[in-house]
Write a protein that holds these residues in place. Sequence first.
Motif, short mmCIF file in Angstrom:
data_model
loop_
_atom_site.label_atom_id
_atom_site.label_comp_id
_atom_site.label_asym_id
_atom_site.label_seq_id
_atom_site.Cartn_x
_atom_site.Cartn_y
_atom_site.Cartn_z
N SER A 1 1.17 -1.11 0.25
CA SER A 1 0.45 0.29 0.06
C SER A 1 1.14 0.77 -0.09
O SER A 1 0.45 2.46 -0.48
N ASN A 2 2.08 1.62 0.61
CA ASN A 2 2.89 2.55 0.48
C ASN A 2 3.32 2.57 -1.00
O ASN A 2 3.74 3.98 -1.14
N ILE A 3 3.61 1.38 -1.31
CA ILE A 3 4.26 2.21 -2.64
C ILE A 3 2.98 2.98 -3.74
O ILE A 3 3.38 2.79 -4.85
N LEU A 4 2.21 1.41 -3.51
CA LEU A 4 0.95 1.78 -4.66
C LEU A 4 0.53 3.09 -4.71
O LEU A 4 0.38 4.44 -5.10
N GLN A 5 0.48 3.71 -3.39
CA GLN A 5 0.04 5.08 -2.66
C GLN A 5 0.96 6.08 -3.43
O GLN A 5 0.91 7.03 -4.41
N ARG A 6 2.35 5.41 -3.42
CA ARG A 6 2.84 6.92 -4.05
C ARG A 6 3.22 6.87 -5.63
O ARG A 6 3.38 7.74 -6.10
#
Length: 191
Positions: free
Chosen positions: A142-147
């Motif tokens: 989710s962190n990379i998806l958000q970025r």
Amino acid sequence: MDKNLILHTKNRFFILVSILLTSILYSQDIDLDKFYYSYDTKNYQKALLELTQIDTLDISNYDKATWFYYHANILSILDKQDIAYKSAKKSESLYESLDKQSDIIDAKFLILDILSHQNSLDIEIKPIIDEIYLYAIKNNDSNILQRTQFRYGHWYSRKYIRDSAFYYYQNAHDIASVSYTHLTLPTKRIV
């Protein structure tokens, strides 16, 4: 004293001094703490100087990839995007050869930063965002998806496609609200 003993002692002394001098001359005088201190305190000129004193021939490929990552990041901050891009690509390539997926993604984000802050390199960034997005989906990160959602928003914004930009910025915000993550790059350290 025996002449052979004196000659043997002189030879041993000469060899010992030679080895000592060679090790002093060719050893790296690296103080990584100085580099990290300069980097962390945003003294990037000094950090770059400390970094360039590291002999990349004497470090592992992983550390070399991390060296290129820092080199690219500092050069980008110092507004030397063309050279920064080359170092970031070297970092990415070395991480790929080591199959270090999360580090590859970090290098790709750095490449996006570099390309977003320059006008001379004619390189399309959307395919890079697409690669990172696929990694985020595949790994349920989710962190990379958000970025990536934020990067899509930025890309559409630069293309003046405001509805799509807003959509992706909103997605990034929604993901952050749910997962309590933020848009910072991970900290890398040379071992």
